[in-house]
Design a protein around this motif. Structure first.
Motif, PDB file in Angstrom:
ATOM      1  N   GLU A  62       8.753  -1.047   1.412  1.00  0.00           N
ATOM      2  CA  GLU A  62       8.777   0.399   1.210  1.00  0.00           C
ATOM      3  C   GLU A  62       7.487   0.873   0.550  1.00  0.00           C
ATOM      4  N   ALA A  63       6.996   0.114  -0.420  1.00  0.00           N
ATOM      5  CA  ALA A  63       5.739   0.467  -1.080  1.00  0.00           C
ATOM      6  C   ALA A  63       4.590   0.506  -0.084  1.00  0.00           C
ATOM      7  N   LEU A  64       4.534  -0.475   0.802  1.00  0.00           N
ATOM      8  CA  LEU A  64       3.454  -0.516   1.785  1.00  0.00           C
ATOM      9  C   LEU A  64       3.551   0.643   2.765  1.00  0.00           C
ATOM     10  N   ARG A  65       4.771   1.055   3.114  1.00  0.00           N
ATOM     11  CA  ARG A  65       4.926   2.232   3.981  1.00  0.00           C
ATOM     12  C   ARG A  65       4.449   3.496   3.270  1.00  0.00           C
ATOM     13  N   ILE A  66       4.763   3.607   1.983  1.00  0.00           N
ATOM     14  CA  ILE A  66       4.293   4.759   1.206  1.00  0.00           C
ATOM     15  C   ILE A  66       2.768   4.809   1.203  1.00  0.00           C
ATOM     16  N   LEU A  67       2.139   3.675   0.951  1.00  0.00           N
ATOM     17  CA  LEU A  67       0.677   3.624   0.871  1.00  0.00           C
ATOM     18  C   LEU A  67       0.033   3.827   2.235  1.00  0.00           C
ATOM     19  N   GLU A  68       0.713   3.418   3.303  1.00  0.00           N
ATOM     20  CA  GLU A  68       0.202   3.702   4.646  1.00  0.00           C
ATOM     21  C   GLU A  68       0.184   5.206   4.874  1.00  0.00           C
ATOM     22  N   ASN A  69       1.247   5.900   4.490  1.00  0.00           N
ATOM     23  CA  ASN A  69       1.304   7.352   4.654  1.00  0.00           C
ATOM     24  C   ASN A  69       0.233   8.060   3.828  1.00  0.00           C
ATOM     25  N   GLU A  70      -0.187   7.428   2.736  1.00  0.00           N
ATOM     26  CA  GLU A  70      -1.207   8.020   1.874  1.00  0.00           C
ATOM     27  C   GLU A  70      -2.626   7.665   2.307  1.00  0.00           C
ATOM     28  N   GLY A  71      -2.761   6.863   3.363  1.00  0.00           N
ATOM     29  CA  GLY A  71      -4.081   6.517   3.862  1.00  0.00           C
ATOM     30  C   GLY A  71      -4.737   5.342   3.170  1.00  0.00           C
ATOM     31  N   LEU A  72      -3.990   4.615   2.346  1.00  0.00           N
ATOM     32  CA  LEU A  72      -4.575   3.516   1.586  1.00  0.00           C
ATOM     33  C   LEU A  72      -4.381   2.152   2.231  1.00  0.00           C
ATOM     34  N   VAL A  73      -3.391   2.032   3.094  1.00  0.00           N
ATOM     35  CA  VAL A  73      -3.030   0.738   3.694  1.00  0.00           C
ATOM     36  C   VAL A  73      -2.856   0.905   5.193  1.00  0.00           C
ATOM     37  N   THR A  74      -3.233  -0.121   5.940  1.00  0.00           N
ATOM     38  CA  THR A  74      -2.989  -0.174   7.385  1.00  0.00           C
ATOM     39  C   THR A  74      -1.960  -1.262   7.660  1.00  0.00           C
TER      40      THR A  74
END
Length: 235
Positions: A62-74
């Motif tokens: 869930e954390a990685l999905r949040i960060l993907e939405n924020e443009g920080l993670v692919t």
């Protein structure tokens, strides 16, 4: 129920009992990425994150999905997660978007900034000018600009601008560490000019200063293509 399904249910139950664990993991990873602890292109292994933060698999995902939405993670399906990267062309495009969108966001925000808000901005500008610690400067600079938008009442624009800031942060960090004293002085002057324009209720001047401020960084970044090969891993 399979053993794997049972593990998923147990993970979900632990997440529920522990509150919003995914958001807490995202907060910590976000801080690390923005602080430059994970360079663009760095792989983020879920099992390593879970072990470091004492979390189970569900909140880490869930954390990685949040960060993907924020443009920080692919996230790559069935492969893994990486700290997001940009090419030089992509970075220039993002900066051109910021150059147009942030003055618009400022126009929504400025009428709602209180004298205390403006005093906070002035203090942040002074603190930036007074420090030689570039990491501290970068944190204060982000806080300054996002605080100037805090008065905006928008449904999408504020989140979009924050995402654009996130995607360019690692490259701006590397660039800021390479600039000379004259370039830093210009940045500080522009911060003070922006505060002065806001205090004078001169929105047109504030927008002009802000657009020029963003444009200057874009042009300087374009002169350092090595930042995008040194920081960004192959895709």
């Amino acid at each position: 129920m399979s053993a794997e399904d049972a593990a998923e249910v147990a993970d979900a139950a632990r997440t529920t009992r522990g509150g919003d664990a995914g958001a807490r993991v995202a907060d910590r990873l976000r801080h690390e990425i923005l602080a430059g602890e994970h360079a663009p292109g760095t792989r983020i292994r879920q099992e390593d994150v879970a072990e470091r933060f004492g979390a189970s698999r569900v909140p880490v995902r869930e954390a990685l999905r949040i960060l993907e939405n924020e443009g920080l993670v692919t996230l790559v399906a069935n492969t893994g997660a990486w700290v997001a990267t940009l090419t030089l062309a992509e970075c220039e495009e993002v900066y051109q978007m910021r150059e147009r969108l942030e003055p618009l966001l400022l126009s929504y925000s400025a009428p709602h900034l209180s004298p205390d808000d403006l005093a906070d901005l002035a203090e942040l500008a002074e603190r930036m000018a007074a420090t030689d610690d570039l990491d501290l400067f970068l944190g204060l600079d982000r806080k300054f600009h996002l605080a100037s938008y805090r008065g905006a009442r928008t449904s999408q624009l504020g989140e979009l601008v924050t995402k654009l800031w996130n995607t360019t942060q690692p490259y701006r960090r590397a660039y800021t560490h390479s600039i000379d004293a004259d370039a830093r002085r210009i940045m500080h002057d522009e911060h003070h000019l922006l505060v002065s324009a806001l205090r004078d209720d001169d929105l047109e001047e504030a927008q002009r200063v802000l657009a020029s401020h963003i444009r200057r960084t874009r042009r300087q970044l374009s002169r350092h293509p090595e930042l995008f090969t040194d920081l960004g891993a192959p895709r």
